[in-house]
Design a protein around this motif. Structure first.
Motif, short mmCIF file in Angstrom:
data_model
loop_
_atom_site.label_atom_id
_atom_site.label_comp_id
_atom_site.label_asym_id
_atom_site.label_seq_id
_atom_site.Cartn_x
_atom_site.Cartn_y
_atom_site.Cartn_z
N UNK A 80 0.62 -1.36 0.00
CA UNK A 80 -0.09 0.15 -0.10
C UNK A 80 1.02 1.48 -0.09
N UNK A 85 4.18 1.83 -4.56
CA UNK A 85 2.98 1.66 -5.64
C UNK A 85 3.55 2.58 -6.83
N UNK A 96 0.32 -7.95 -3.03
CA UNK A 96 -1.15 -8.09 -2.92
C UNK A 96 -1.79 -9.55 -3.16
N UNK A 97 -1.01 -10.23 -3.95
CA UNK A 97 -1.42 -11.67 -4.47
C UNK A 97 -0.65 -12.53 -3.69
N UNK B 134 -7.03 3.58 2.02
CA UNK B 134 -6.22 3.71 0.66
C UNK B 134 -5.54 2.35 0.63
N UNK B 135 -5.56 1.38 1.41
CA UNK B 135 -4.80 0.06 1.03
C UNK B 135 -5.42 -0.70 -0.19
N UNK B 136 -4.83 -1.08 -1.05
CA UNK B 136 -5.18 -1.71 -2.40
C UNK B 136 -5.33 -3.13 -2.03
N UNK B 138 -5.78 -7.31 -4.11
CA UNK B 138 -5.45 -7.97 -5.29
C UNK B 138 -6.34 -7.68 -6.74
N UNK B 139 -7.62 -7.27 -6.25
CA UNK B 139 -8.46 -6.82 -7.51
C UNK B 139 -8.55 -5.30 -7.69
N UNK B 140 -8.03 -4.44 -7.09
CA UNK B 140 -7.93 -3.14 -7.04
C UNK B 140 -7.36 -2.65 -8.46
N UNK B 142 -5.76 -0.92 -11.26
CA UNK B 142 -4.85 0.24 -11.78
C UNK B 142 -4.23 0.69 -10.45
N UNK B 143 -3.21 1.74 -10.70
CA UNK B 143 -2.66 2.22 -9.34
C UNK B 143 -3.00 3.40 -8.76
N UNK B 156 -12.57 -10.10 -2.12
CA UNK B 156 -11.24 -10.22 -2.01
C UNK B 156 -10.86 -10.11 -0.75
N UNK B 157 -11.37 -8.87 -0.11
CA UNK B 157 -10.67 -8.33 1.16
C UNK B 157 -11.24 -9.14 2.24
#
Lengths: 122, 181
Positions: A80, A85, A96-97, B134-136, B138-140, B142-143, B156-157
């Protein structure tokens, strides 16, 4: 699990020295793997040196312009972090994965296979 | 078969004093260093909100809020968390007033047997805070740009929390209710 002594490290140097000089000592941070392995009898440390509270939880730019990820930064925090990023999106995506079972479980051990992200794991 | 022990290993339990704040109450106790937070909560403090499912960090039935973040208590040694502030699913309610997430789980039948529910609720509450921070995931996509808490994001989360009854549709609906969608 065999009984073990517990020692909260005061700094990284002494923690490393302790673990290097004492057979049977192990470093403890998140514990995700170590504690599980201890429950299974796969790891049998008789001393845990806890480094989780050392001030190593920052992501920062080094003098030569690279990025240093502290040893106790969680995978989810690294993923994050704006610096990661922005400059290392592949790393952020991979984290993340990552198949990480423990908290915060923002990434799944049980994600569908194949992963929905472009990068397949080897 | 017992594990091979280093010759220096002791066989006597090693105990250590500990302070924990659990659902707003302060506790002082002495635990075997091998005690997990989960066992300390359930066996020593009588707080059975967090459940023991797999005891290996794979099911997340033991999830609580540990110093404000969701954590699996079955892999967290109590001794390493001296002074921690723990909120279990039982501590989310204000006396008789259920937490909105608890109420939403009831409203949407987001459980069958209920064993995973305390972990699901703690995880969902923390997940919304992570999302807001704002934590992304795995399915978010784009950046950049604002994230949207889609059904896919919620699934996912919360995918680390297993429900063997398969109440996932209700769980997602409950989370959506809390987010006002």
């Amino acid at each position: 699990m065999i009984p073990f002594d517990y020692d909260r490290a005061v700094d990284a140097r002494s923690a490393v020295e302790t673990v290097a000089s004492r057979p049977g000592a192990a470093l403890l941070s998140g514990g995700t793997n170590l504690v599980d392995h201890m429950k299974l009898g796969l790891a049998t440390p008789d001393l845990l040196v806890d480094v989780s509270r050392l001030p190593l939880d920052t992501v920062e730019i080094t003098q030569d312009g690279r990025v240093r990820i502290g040893a106790t930064v969680r995978n989810s925090d690294a993923a994050a972090h704006p610096l990661i990023r922005e400059r290392y999106p592949a790393l952020s995506s991979a984290l993340r994965t990552a198949r990480c079972a423990t908290a915060p479980p923002t990434h799944s051990r049980w994600s569908p296979w194949p992963p929905r992200s472009p990068s397949r794991m080897g | 078969m017992s594990p091979v022990r280093p010759s220096s290993a002791r066989s006597e339990p090693i105990e250590t004093p500990l302070k924990l704040r659990v659902d707003g109450e302060h506790h002082e106790l002495t635990v075997d260093t091998r005690t997990t937070i989960l066992d300390a909560l359930r066996d020593r403090l009588g707080n059975t909100a967090a459940k023991k499912g797999c005891d290996h960090g794979q099911c997340a039935a033991c999830t609580v809020l540990l110093d404000g973040r969701r954590a699996l208590t079955c892999l967290a040694l109590a001794v390493a968390h001296d002074g921690a502030d723990i909120v279990t699913a039982a501590g989310l309610a204000e006396r008789d007033d259920l937490h909105p997430m608890q109420q939403a789980f009831l409203d949407h039948d987001a459980l069958q047997c209920g064993y995973c529910t305390p972990g699901q609720i703690c995880s969902a509450v923390a997940m919304l805070e992570e999302f807001a921070a704002g934590h992304p995931s795995a399915v978010t996509a784009g950046q950049d740009g604002p994230m949207e808490l889609t059904t896919e994001e919620i699934r996912e989360r919360l995918s680390g929390n297993l429900c063997r009854c398969g109440a996932y549709d209700g769980i997602v609906a409950a989370v959506r209710q809390v987010t006002g969608r």
